[in-house]
Design an enzyme around this catalytic site. Structure first.
Site, short mmCIF file in Angstrom:
data_model
loop_
_atom_site.label_atom_id
_atom_site.label_comp_id
_atom_site.label_asym_id
_atom_site.label_seq_id
_atom_site.Cartn_x
_atom_site.Cartn_y
_atom_site.Cartn_z
N LYS A 98 0.81 -1.22 0.00
CA LYS A 98 0.00 0.00 0.00
C LYS A 98 0.85 1.27 0.00
O LYS A 98 0.41 2.31 -0.48
CB LYS A 98 -0.95 0.01 1.20
CG LYS A 98 -1.91 -1.17 1.27
CD LYS A 98 -2.71 -1.34 0.01
CE LYS A 98 -3.72 -2.48 0.05
NZ LYS A 98 -3.20 -3.81 0.34
N TYR A 138 -12.92 -14.64 2.17
CA TYR A 138 -11.87 -13.64 2.41
C TYR A 138 -11.51 -13.63 3.89
O TYR A 138 -12.40 -13.59 4.76
CB TYR A 138 -12.38 -12.25 2.00
CG TYR A 138 -11.49 -11.12 2.48
CD1 TYR A 138 -10.34 -10.79 1.79
CD2 TYR A 138 -11.79 -10.42 3.64
CE1 TYR A 138 -9.50 -9.79 2.24
CE2 TYR A 138 -10.96 -9.41 4.10
CZ TYR A 138 -9.81 -9.10 3.40
OH TYR A 138 -8.99 -8.11 3.85
N TYR A 170 -3.43 -12.40 2.48
CA TYR A 170 -3.10 -12.13 1.08
C TYR A 170 -1.87 -12.92 0.61
O TYR A 170 -2.00 -13.87 -0.16
CB TYR A 170 -2.82 -10.63 0.89
CG TYR A 170 -3.93 -9.72 1.33
CD1 TYR A 170 -5.01 -9.45 0.49
CD2 TYR A 170 -3.91 -9.10 2.58
CE1 TYR A 170 -6.02 -8.60 0.88
CE2 TYR A 170 -4.92 -8.25 2.98
CZ TYR A 170 -5.98 -8.01 2.13
OH TYR A 170 -6.97 -7.18 2.53
C1 LIG Z 1 -3.91 -5.02 0.01
C2 LIG Z 1 -2.97 -6.14 0.01
C3 LIG Z 1 -2.78 -6.96 -1.13
C4 LIG Z 1 -3.58 -6.81 -2.37
O1 LIG Z 1 -3.19 -5.72 -3.17
P1 LIG Z 1 -4.29 -4.99 -4.05
O2 LIG Z 1 -3.58 -3.87 -4.67
O3 LIG Z 1 -5.34 -4.53 -3.08
O4 LIG Z 1 -4.85 -5.95 -5.02
C5 LIG Z 1 -1.85 -7.97 -1.07
N1 LIG Z 1 -1.12 -8.18 0.04
C6 LIG Z 1 -1.27 -7.43 1.15
C7 LIG Z 1 -0.45 -7.76 2.33
C8 LIG Z 1 -2.20 -6.39 1.18
O5 LIG Z 1 -2.34 -5.66 2.29
#
Ligand SMILES: *Cc1c(COP(=O)(O)O)cnc(C)c1O
Length: 334
Positions: free
Chosen positions: A49, A263, A289
């Site tokens: 991010k 999710y 993620y």
């Molecule tokens: C938000 C996030 C993602 C996904 O990325 P996007 O740009 O939202 O698709 C992947 N890994 C982590 C750790 C995240 O916080």
């Protein structure tokens, strides 16, 4: 295509390193595996991010905003980093959280990102009542205006066209490193959710006419829906910059086979992937993620989807603070 005139603030030291994973590569007996350490973007425990926020906060300052409003799930990495960036830049921050994952133990409700959020200047509250998140954001922005401040709303994990610029420049950075380090990369794999990471990479790879295949492993939506989301975001992003090239729908490839029940809910394969990477390479990933994306990559390697002599670059998108939130859900035994 140049993003050099687009407003941007510096929140991290780039480039993030690319590291070879010899013990994992040997263990799987297949492709050579590298990791790009976007978990090491520095700001408040890092993660993907931060790259988006460099452009979003650049845009906010350009518009003279002094109050950032954002939202996310309670264990959102995005909200933690918006709060940290707001502190770093001396801005006010209003954060609206949603308890969307059906885990209700103390660790999930209080630890991890929920705990870290409180270290910054953010005003934190949970979505309640009948308002949708859009209505709540609107209402918050209105209240900020009424008290004489200038709001800037950052939605959906920073995956707006402006936020997506962060991963267009990440693709440029990565391709530069691959060339300078004489690496031969055939595939890039990473976790995808709100879509900005993949959309930016698709654009950056298309600009360079790169032959590297990109695969997003999804943490929430079904394949078709996520591919559409990423593709549309990439098209919207390209409208903002002077692109002398196109992208094709086929450039956006998502695999949603590793989401599990929902999710944010752990899977056995994700848990095993976390342990494998920790024990073979001393690396930590997150349960929501990057852990599910790793589980996908490992499973696809085991199914011989990739050639034995190919190379994969896995982008580590961060999220390690989430490990503490999941301490009751994760097993540390194989
Ligand atoms: C938000 C996030 C993602 C996904 O990325 P996007 O740009 O939202 O698709 C992947 N890994 C982590 C750790 C995240 O916080």
């Amino acid at each position: 295509m140049s993003l050099s005139n687009v407003p941007r603030v510096s929140l991290t030291n780039l480039p993030t390193p690319i590291e070879y994973l010899p013990r994992l590569s040997e263990h799987l007996g297949g492709p050579q595996i590298y990791v790009k350490r976007d978990d090491c973007t520095g700001l408040a425990m890092g993660g993907n991010k931060v790259r988006k926020l460099e452009y979003l906060f650049g845009d906010a300052l350009d518009k003279n905003a002094n109050t950032i409003i954002t939202h996310g799930t309670s264990q959102s990495n995005h909200t933690r980093l918006v709060a940290a960036a707001s502190s770093k830049l001396g801005l006010k921050c209003e954060m609206i959280l949603e308890h969307r994952v059906d885990i209700n133990d103390d660790a999930y409700l209080k630890s991890g990102n929920v705990f870290l959020n409180q270290f910054f200047n953010a005003d934190i509250r949970y979505l309640s009542g009948d308002n949708t998140i859009e209505q709540e954001l609107e209402k918050t922005a209105q209240a900020v205006l009424e008290r004489g401040d200038v709001p800037y709303v950052i939605t959906r994990g920073g995956s707006t066209p402006v936020g997506t610029f962060g991963y267009v420049t990440a693709a440029q950075e990565l391709l530069h490193q691959v060339e300078n380090q004489n690496l031969k990369i055939d595939h890039i794999i990473h976790a995808t959710a709100s879509g900005g990471t993949q959309a930016g990479l698709v654009i950056g790879l298309a600009e360079a006419i790169s032959k590297i295949k990109l695969l997003g492993i999804c943490a929430n939506l079904p394949k078709e829906a996520q591919e559409k989301r990423v593709y549309n975001l990439a098209l919207e992003t390209m409208k903002l910059i002077d692109c002398g090239f196109n992208i094709a729908r086929e450039n956006v490839v998502v695999n949603s086979d590793y989401v599990g029940d929902a999710y944010g809910l752990p899977t056995k394969k994700m848990n095993n992937a976390l342990l494998l990477l920790a024990r073979l390479e001393g690396l930590l990933f997150d349960p929501v993620y990057s852990g599910k994306a790793l589980a996908g990559m490992i499973d696809l390697i085991e199914q011989n989807v990739f050639g034995k002599s190919e190379s994969i670059l896995f982008i580590h998108t961060g999220g390690e603070p989430g490990l503490f939130a999941y301490q009751n859900e994760l097993s540390v035994n194989f």
